[in-house]
Design a protein around this motif. Structure first.
Motif, short mmCIF file in Angstrom:
data_model
loop_
_atom_site.label_atom_id
_atom_site.label_comp_id
_atom_site.label_asym_id
_atom_site.label_seq_id
_atom_site.Cartn_x
_atom_site.Cartn_y
_atom_site.Cartn_z
N TRP A 127 -1.25 1.16 -3.21
CA TRP A 127 -1.46 0.54 -4.53
C TRP A 127 -1.64 -0.96 -4.36
O TRP A 127 -1.29 -1.53 -3.33
CB TRP A 127 -0.26 0.82 -5.45
CG TRP A 127 -0.13 2.24 -5.83
CD1 TRP A 127 0.59 3.19 -5.17
CD2 TRP A 127 -0.75 2.91 -6.92
NE1 TRP A 127 0.47 4.40 -5.79
CE2 TRP A 127 -0.35 4.26 -6.88
CE3 TRP A 127 -1.60 2.49 -7.94
CZ2 TRP A 127 -0.78 5.20 -7.81
CZ3 TRP A 127 -2.02 3.42 -8.88
CH2 TRP A 127 -1.61 4.75 -8.81
N ALA B 142 3.98 -1.91 -3.34
CA ALA B 142 4.84 -1.08 -4.17
C ALA B 142 4.38 -1.12 -5.62
O ALA B 142 3.69 -2.04 -6.06
CB ALA B 142 6.27 -1.61 -4.06
N THR B 143 4.74 -0.11 -6.37
CA THR B 143 4.51 -0.14 -7.80
C THR B 143 5.61 -0.96 -8.45
O THR B 143 6.61 -1.31 -7.83
CB THR B 143 4.51 1.28 -8.37
OG1 THR B 143 5.82 1.84 -8.17
CG2 THR B 143 3.47 2.15 -7.68
N GLU C 63 8.95 0.74 -8.27
CA GLU C 63 9.60 0.63 -6.97
C GLU C 63 10.13 -0.79 -6.75
O GLU C 63 11.22 -0.98 -6.21
CB GLU C 63 8.61 1.00 -5.86
CG GLU C 63 9.26 1.01 -4.48
CD GLU C 63 8.34 1.58 -3.43
OE1 GLU C 63 7.21 1.98 -3.76
OE2 GLU C 63 8.77 1.64 -2.25
N LYS D 182 1.33 4.76 -0.43
CA LYS D 182 1.68 3.49 -1.09
C LYS D 182 0.50 2.54 -1.16
O LYS D 182 0.67 1.33 -1.22
CB LYS D 182 2.83 2.81 -0.35
CG LYS D 182 4.16 3.54 -0.49
CD LYS D 182 5.28 2.76 0.17
CE LYS D 182 6.61 3.46 -0.03
NZ LYS D 182 7.73 2.72 0.60
N SER E 203 -2.09 -2.90 -0.24
CA SER E 203 -1.11 -1.83 -0.14
C SER E 203 0.22 -2.41 -0.56
O SER E 203 0.70 -3.37 0.04
CB SER E 203 -1.03 -1.26 1.28
OG SER E 203 -2.22 -0.62 1.62
#
Length: 341
Positions: A144, A177-178, A181, A142, A175
């Protein structure tokens, strides 16, 4: 048999496309996507890609030597480079180096060479390696950018620190969520799509950043279609099925289900439609089979994203249908003229 050229008379024979040529064309089609990801997510994308290329070729060489096969023709066919590139594009830009090593070793050793090498693998190696990491190291996968903190992408030094697993303090906030998500989490918290859809994390078509990555993958995919490297059936069926089912649910309840464009231009939709699901080895070879395969992958992507535990679903959908590809191919063979059905 060789191809004719110059002013020779007909009939002309076409020069068959070599594996190396096809792989080079696929890599060229991916370049726009790589450039856009670098612009959106920073140098971590390039670090992941270069490291994946190095690891994939080293692993491929060791496996070829272990199997007693010549190195030069297999390493120069470009298949390891394509697997490494697709795998790297699916990875979070700031994932540590060891994740890439584990994923590619799994992909090449257990998914590709254990089945006999290029042309014999049942599953797409890049997606199998990615899913292996997603199941075993869900937190590390995760890495991202946070979608709501207004952060800019880290520079080369910060990306390198994160990549080698060094002191995390300068980039500890990178770090998150996209958008897929985030959307799923908010909807399950009983918030309405009309409420969360107004957030600046959403762009004109989908995810603020991923929408342009998907546009770049779409352009690269169209070029592959134009030069005949891939057939139209799988991407057309996949995108149509995903768009139609997302539209049906969104029209039924627009506050509970995301709009169809968000599904098309977020996550790895276009990468999956043009570069992963079209893998000629792990997908059916018949025309009807490719259509059924693409429809099933598109429907599975939506079902996994909307009702499953994973926000994207492209890799899972492709791997599930890879397993069904031999069955689909066997039952969609064209009928021979004059033969009894």
């Amino acid at each position: 048999m060789t191809a004719t050229s110059g002013g020779a008379g007909s009939p002309h024979l076409h020069q068959p496309a070599s594996v190396a040529l096809v792989m080079r064309q696929v890599l060229m089609a991916i370049i726009p996507m790589l450039v856009v990801m670098f612009y959106c997510y920073g140098p971590g994308v390039i670090l992941q890609w270069l490291w994946a290329l190095l690891v994939a070729h080293a692993c491929e060489a060791l496996l070829l030597r272990w199997r007693g096969l010549p190195l030069q023709p297999h390493l120069s066919d470009g298949s390891a480079a394509v697997t490494a590139t697709i795998f790297a594009l699916a990875m979070p830009p700031w994932a540590p180096w060891w994740l890439t090593v584990m994923g590619l070793v799994f992909a090449l050793a257990l998914v590709k060479h254990a089945y006999g090498g290029l042309g014999h693998n049942l599953f797409n190696p890049a997606m199998a390696g990615y899913v292996f990491l997603l199941l075993c190291f869900p937190v590390a996968m995760k890495a991202w950018a946070p979608i709501d903190a207004g952060h800019t992408a880290p520079g080369w030094i910060e990306s390198l620190i994160r990549f080698v697993g060094g002191a995390p303090s300068p980039v500890d906030g990178y770090s998150g969520a996209t958008v897929l998500e985030y959307t799923r989490t908010q909807l399950r918290a009983m918030k309405m799509m009309s409420e969360i859809g107004s957030q600046p994390i959403y762009g004109l078509l989908g995810d603020r950043n991923a929408q342009w990555v998907n546009v770049a993958a779409f352009v690269g995919g169209l070029w592959l279609l134009r030069i005949g490297v891939i057939r139209w059936q799988i991407p057309a069926a996949l995108l149509s099925a995903l768009f139609i089912i997302a539209t049906v649910f969104h029209l039924a309840d627009g506050d509970r289900y995301a709009p169809p464009l968000l599904h098309l231009f977020s996550g790895a939709t276009m990468l999956g439609a043009f570069f992963v699901a079209t893998d000629p080895v792990s997908a059916p070879g018949t025309q009807r089979g490719r259509l059924l395969f693409g429809i099933a992958v598109g429907l599975l992507i939506y079902l996994i994203r909307t009702f499953g535990n994973y926000p994207d679903g492209v890799a899972f959908a492709v791997l599930i249908m890879n397993g069904a590809a031999p069955f689909i191919e066997r039952h969609t063979q064209p009928r021979i003229l004059g033969a009894r059905s």
